[in-house]
Scaffold this motif. Structure first.
Motif, mmCIF file in Angstrom:
data_model
loop_
_atom_site.group_PDB
_atom_site.id
_atom_site.type_symbol
_atom_site.label_atom_id
_atom_site.label_comp_id
_atom_site.label_asym_id
_atom_site.label_seq_id
_atom_site.Cartn_x
_atom_site.Cartn_y
_atom_site.Cartn_z
ATOM 1 N N GLY A 34 68.643 64.187 19.367
ATOM 2 C CA GLY A 34 67.461 64.206 20.209
ATOM 3 C C GLY A 34 67.068 65.627 20.585
ATOM 4 N N ALA A 35 68.067 66.439 20.947
ATOM 5 C CA ALA A 35 67.803 67.834 21.303
ATOM 6 C C ALA A 35 67.288 68.623 20.107
ATOM 7 C CB ALA A 35 69.075 68.476 21.852
ATOM 8 N N LEU A 36 67.882 68.372 18.918
ATOM 9 C CA LEU A 36 67.467 69.097 17.722
ATOM 10 C C LEU A 36 66.030 68.762 17.335
ATOM 11 C CD1 LEU A 36 70.622 68.968 15.412
ATOM 12 C CD2 LEU A 36 69.834 70.822 16.880
ATOM 13 N N TRP A 84 54.095 66.869 11.054
ATOM 14 C CA TRP A 84 55.378 67.352 11.593
ATOM 15 C C TRP A 84 55.704 66.650 12.910
ATOM 16 C CZ3 TRP A 84 58.856 70.949 9.594
ATOM 17 C CH2 TRP A 84 59.849 71.400 10.468
ATOM 18 N N GLY A 85 54.711 66.564 13.789
ATOM 19 C CA GLY A 85 54.938 65.928 15.080
ATOM 20 C C GLY A 85 55.258 64.454 14.959
ATOM 21 N N VAL A 86 54.555 63.748 14.075
ATOM 22 C CA VAL A 86 54.810 62.314 13.879
ATOM 23 C C VAL A 86 56.259 62.078 13.472
ATOM 24 C CG1 VAL A 86 54.336 60.374 12.327
ATOM 25 C CG2 VAL A 86 52.449 61.596 13.400
ATOM 26 N N HIS A 87 56.753 62.870 12.536
ATOM 27 C CA HIS A 87 58.126 62.666 12.070
ATOM 28 C C HIS A 87 59.133 62.875 13.188
ATOM 29 C CE1 HIS A 87 61.660 62.684 9.489
ATOM 30 N NE2 HIS A 87 62.040 63.792 10.107
ATOM 31 N N PHE A 88 59.032 63.982 13.902
ATOM 32 C CA PHE A 88 60.068 64.300 14.869
ATOM 33 C C PHE A 88 59.934 63.500 16.165
ATOM 34 C CE2 PHE A 88 60.641 68.055 12.156
ATOM 35 C CZ PHE A 88 62.010 67.974 11.983
ATOM 36 N N PHE A 92 62.955 61.239 17.334
ATOM 37 C CA PHE A 92 63.412 61.405 18.704
ATOM 38 C C PHE A 92 63.491 60.049 19.400
ATOM 39 C CE2 PHE A 92 62.681 62.281 23.233
ATOM 40 C CZ PHE A 92 63.644 63.243 23.476
ATOM 41 N N ALA A 93 62.462 59.228 19.212
ATOM 42 C CA ALA A 93 62.455 57.893 19.822
ATOM 43 C C ALA A 93 63.546 57.009 19.233
ATOM 44 C CB ALA A 93 61.088 57.241 19.629
#
Length: 260
Positions: A34-36, A84-88, A92-93
């Motif tokens: 999650g942090a990564l 990029w945002g969609v993937h991470f 994360f979720a």
């Protein structure tokens, strides 16, 4: 990069020695990953939006394609940032609300993973910085790349759902220590979640077409192929030792159907 995990039957099916081994020493995977993922997103957004970053020559930043195959529209850069945002955000979720981990991550592995995510996130964001003259590929390249990315994202997410479902449903009736889903592509390969992770980064690299994006793809391919092979052999050996190899499907491959 797909967070490594081992899917096992629930703790009540393990003896005391196995429980101690699974707890082990190290860092909680959910917390680490999650942090990564958060750091990768933050460093990427920082690098892609700062106007004062220096321009590096020799293809370290900027598109590798000739100008005739590029579009100067800034909206296409927004598409890459969104990918990029969609993937991470999804990953994360998943690590917070979907996936369960049974083994901690060794400190050395955590340090190396942190370096990979920080460097990759910043360098890839830097290479896509519109203020440094980056232009995305033309739509006839970008749209197919987005479709490849979407296939990877959906497949990776569904694979995680299948794995988590089977890990939760593991019971004493199932003697296999590593519970492996028999749904969808799991009939053919042990690690479709790794395969779709590679597809995701292939789509992103095609859409970005920068050196760091392709290097990040290559790094993930090498690591995930090795990880898939290791997991595949472990699960096969475990199933064989428990006399349940038929359930595991002996013809199943590690990560590429019918090939590897």
């Amino acid at each position: 990069m797909d967070g490594d995990r081992t899917h096992v039957v629930r703790d009540e099916n393990l003896d005391e020695g196995e429980r101690r081994h699974l707890k082990g020493r190290g860092i909680r995977p959910g917390l680490l990953y999650g942090a990564l993922y958060f750091v990768a997103t933050a460093t990427f957004l920082l690098a892609v939006s700062v106007e004062s970053l220096p321009y590096l020559r020799f293809c370290f930043v900027g598109n590798l394609l000739p100008k005739s195959m590029l579009t100067p529209d800034v909206a296409t850069v927004v598409v890459l940032v969104t990918m990029w945002g969609v993937h991470f955000v999804r990953r994360f979720a998943e690590v917070l609300f979907l996936q369960s981990y049974h083994r901690k991550v060794a400190p050395f592995v955590a340090i190396m993973a942190s370096l990979l995510y920080v460097v990759s996130g910043f360098w890839i964001g830097w290479s896509l910085n519109f203020f440094l003259g980056y232009s995305a590929p033309a739509l006839w390249i970008l749209i197919p790349a987005m479709l490849v990315f979407a296939v990877g994202e959906v497949g990776n997410c569904l694979s995680h759902v299948h794995l988590e479902r089977d890990a939760v449903n593991g019971t004493r009736a199932s003697p296999i220590h590593a519970v492996v889903s028999m749904s969808a592509l799991f009939h053919f390969i042990s690690c479709p979640h790794y395969l779709f992770e590679i597809v995701t980064w292939l789509g992103f690299a095609m859409a970005a077409f920068t050196l760091p994006a392709f290097l990040f793809l290559a790094t993930n391919v090498v690591m995930l192929l090795a990880r898939a092979r290791r997991r595949h052999l472990q699960w096969r050996e475990d199933a064989n030792s428990r006399g349940d190899l038929a359930r595991y499907h002996p013809s199943r491959k590690a990560i590429i159907p019918f090939v590897f």
